[in-house]
Design a protein around this motif. Structure first.
Motif, short mmCIF file in Angstrom:
data_model
loop_
_atom_site.label_atom_id
_atom_site.label_comp_id
_atom_site.label_asym_id
_atom_site.label_seq_id
_atom_site.Cartn_x
_atom_site.Cartn_y
_atom_site.Cartn_z
N UNK A 174 0.83 -1.21 0.00
CA UNK A 174 0.00 0.00 0.00
C UNK A 174 0.86 1.26 0.00
N UNK A 175 0.25 2.33 -0.47
CA UNK A 175 0.82 3.66 -0.30
C UNK A 175 0.09 4.27 0.89
N UNK A 176 0.82 4.56 1.96
CA UNK A 176 0.18 5.20 3.11
C UNK A 176 0.24 6.71 2.89
N UNK A 177 -0.94 7.27 2.57
CA UNK A 177 -1.03 8.70 2.28
C UNK A 177 -1.46 9.43 3.55
N UNK A 178 -0.50 10.16 4.14
CA UNK A 178 -0.81 10.92 5.36
C UNK A 178 -1.49 12.23 5.01
N UNK A 179 -2.50 12.56 5.76
CA UNK A 179 -3.12 13.87 5.57
C UNK A 179 -2.24 14.96 6.17
N UNK A 240 4.56 6.03 -9.44
CA UNK A 240 5.98 5.76 -9.24
C UNK A 240 6.22 4.82 -8.05
N UNK A 241 5.32 4.88 -7.07
CA UNK A 241 5.52 4.05 -5.86
C UNK A 241 5.33 2.56 -6.15
N UNK A 242 4.56 2.24 -7.18
CA UNK A 242 4.31 0.83 -7.50
C UNK A 242 3.13 0.24 -6.73
N UNK A 243 2.57 1.00 -5.78
CA UNK A 243 1.43 0.48 -5.00
C UNK A 243 0.15 0.59 -5.82
N UNK A 244 -0.76 -0.33 -5.55
CA UNK A 244 -2.07 -0.29 -6.25
C UNK A 244 -3.19 0.12 -5.29
N UNK A 245 -2.84 0.13 -4.00
CA UNK A 245 -3.84 0.44 -2.97
C UNK A 245 -3.35 1.64 -2.17
N UNK A 246 -4.25 2.55 -1.90
CA UNK A 246 -3.89 3.72 -1.09
C UNK A 246 -4.67 3.66 0.22
N UNK A 247 -3.95 3.87 1.31
CA UNK A 247 -4.60 3.92 2.63
C UNK A 247 -4.30 5.30 3.21
N UNK A 248 -5.35 6.00 3.60
CA UNK A 248 -5.13 7.34 4.15
C UNK A 248 -5.76 7.48 5.53
N UNK A 249 -5.10 8.29 6.36
CA UNK A 249 -5.58 8.48 7.73
C UNK A 249 -6.60 9.61 7.82
#
Ligand code: SF4
Ligand code: SF4
Length: 408
Positions: A174-179, A240-249
């Motif tokens: 996953x790409x952990x997308x921080x707010x 670019x990250x290669x992740x297919x899933x994004x998880x955000x807080x």
């Protein structure tokens, strides 16, 4: 929906035939006058429906509640917005242009509206039209410049000053997308989210030093060009990250990545989860186990976006129910009827006093449960309640901190 509107239908059928006929004739006859001038972003059809309504959601609007001024009631804002759009009111007058901004985009009105209209969502289009006409306050122009220059709603260093936030993995799960708000105001929750992902064996990247604001706040106040610019940058980074899933807080970031980007014409195939949705899945799959007791009494505040945009009032409670020893005390207004924290709609930038007054009302409601801690799952809500709490701000807890405490 019919349940909410059935009383209107009954009222109509109780009218004397002559009155009902006049009513319909008047509505249809007046329709031709309800026109905008020129091109507009706002949905004029719904704006007209809302402004003609007797304000049936009025009791729920936090902006009206704290200002106690009729001009900030939902249908009145819709009426003023309509006359701005039509050219009857001058948006160059700052007192006029300010009115469509007195809204936290909480969707409380939509929850009660018999026509399922959100005045807040309509006002987003009105604000985009105001930006196009260069009729916005200097505070908001400064905000837009800051987001563009810094890539965050705060400072350039929100993400770069903490090297531990910058995680890079090859083809992560996953790409952990921080707010922006979580990173700036609740860094301990960011660390808790990372600890939970690691514990569950989920590989992740954050690319924190390069990520940008999602653009949701800019879109809410009408700066759609800024949101488009940030969307393009973030989508390139995700690729670019290669992740297919994004998880955000941050639920607001989730809404922007999931919905706003597509509304603005960006197509992408990423699965976007909030941390609450994702952690609930991990618990169901058995990769995340909450076995350590947390012997505390808490209350849970449903963020407007999860409860009324995503219709999700179960995920967080499913997680809380798995924590041994935890006692949950529901507030009087809860789930879909949750009340606003005051921070939505970038309100803290353009109407800070009202924003804080709304936050304080909800904070007091939550504490009246007798709970020791207020738990929620949105950094903006946490910011609003931490302001209300003052020196007691440690009573405000992100759900990730609680989950991390329950992991052996
Ligand atoms: S949101 Fe719905 S109930 Fe509220 S004023 Fe508009 S149309 Fe009426
Ligand atoms: S979205 Fe919330 S603040 Fe805005 S008009 Fe509706 S109830 Fe009021």
């Amino acid at each position: 929906m019919m349940g909410k509107s059935s009383w209107m239908v009954k009222t109509f059928f109780k009218m004397k035939p002559g009155v009902a006929g006049k009513f319909i004739k008047g509505m249809l006859g007046a329709k031709k006058y309800y026109r905008s001038i020129g091109a507009a972003v706002v949905n004029m059809k719904d704006l007209v429906r809302c402004m003609c309504c007797p304000d049936m959601c009025k009791f729920e609007c936090p902006s009206l509640r704290v200002t106690r001024k009729e001009m900030y009631a939902p249908a009145t804002k819709a009426r003023i917005a309509y006359h701005i759009e039509r050219g009857d009111l001058d948006p160059a007058n700052p007192h006029t242009a300010e009115i469509p901004y007195m809204c936290t985009n909480c969707n409380g009105c939509k929850h009660w509206c018999p026509m399922d209209i959100s005045t807040g969502q309509l006002l987003k289009g009105v604000r985009a039209d105001l930006v196009a006409r260069d009729c916005v306050s200097d505070d908001l122009k400064d905000f837009d410049t800051r987001v563009l220059e810094n890539g965050t709603t705060f400072t350039k260093t929100t993400f770069t000053s903490r090297p531990e936030f910058d995680v890079r993995a090859e083809n992560p799960d996953v790409f952990y997308y921080m707010g922006c708000v979580m990173a700036e105001k609740k860094p301990e929750a960011v660390l808790a989210n990372m600890a939970i992902l690691k514990k569950a064996g989920v590989t992740f990247s954050t690319l924190a030093a390069e990520r940008c604001c999602c653009g949701g706040p800019s879109n809410t106040v009408g700066f759609q060009a800024t949101t488009r610019h940030l969307a393009a940058k973030n989508l390139a980074l995700f690729a670019r990250s290669g992740a297919k899933t994004i998880v955000t807080d941050c639920p607001a970031c989730a809404d922007t990545l999931r919905n706003t980007y597509k509304e603005l014409g960006f197509k992408h195939g990423y699965m976007v989860f909030t941390t609450v949705e994702f952690f609930k899945l991990l618990i169901e799959q058995g990769t995340l186990k909450l076995s350590k007791p947390v012997n505390e009494t808490i209350t849970y505040h449903d963020p407007c976006i999860t409860a009324r945009y995503f219709d999700d009032v179960t995920s967080a409670r499913a997680i809380l129910g798995k924590i041994p020893g935890l006692v949950l005390k529901e507030p009087f207004l809860t789930k879909e009827e949750t009340q606003c924290c005051g921070m939505g709609g970038v309100s803290h930038v353009h109407h800070p006093e009202e924003s804080e007054a709304i936050g304080k009302q909800r904070y007091d409601q939550l504490l009246s449960t007798g709970a020791k801690f207020i738990v929620t799952a949105c950094p903006a809500c946490e910011q609003g309640f931490m302001i209300a709490a003052g020196k007691d701000s440690t009573r405000v807890v992100d759900i990730a901190e609680l989950i991390a405490a329950a992991i052996e």
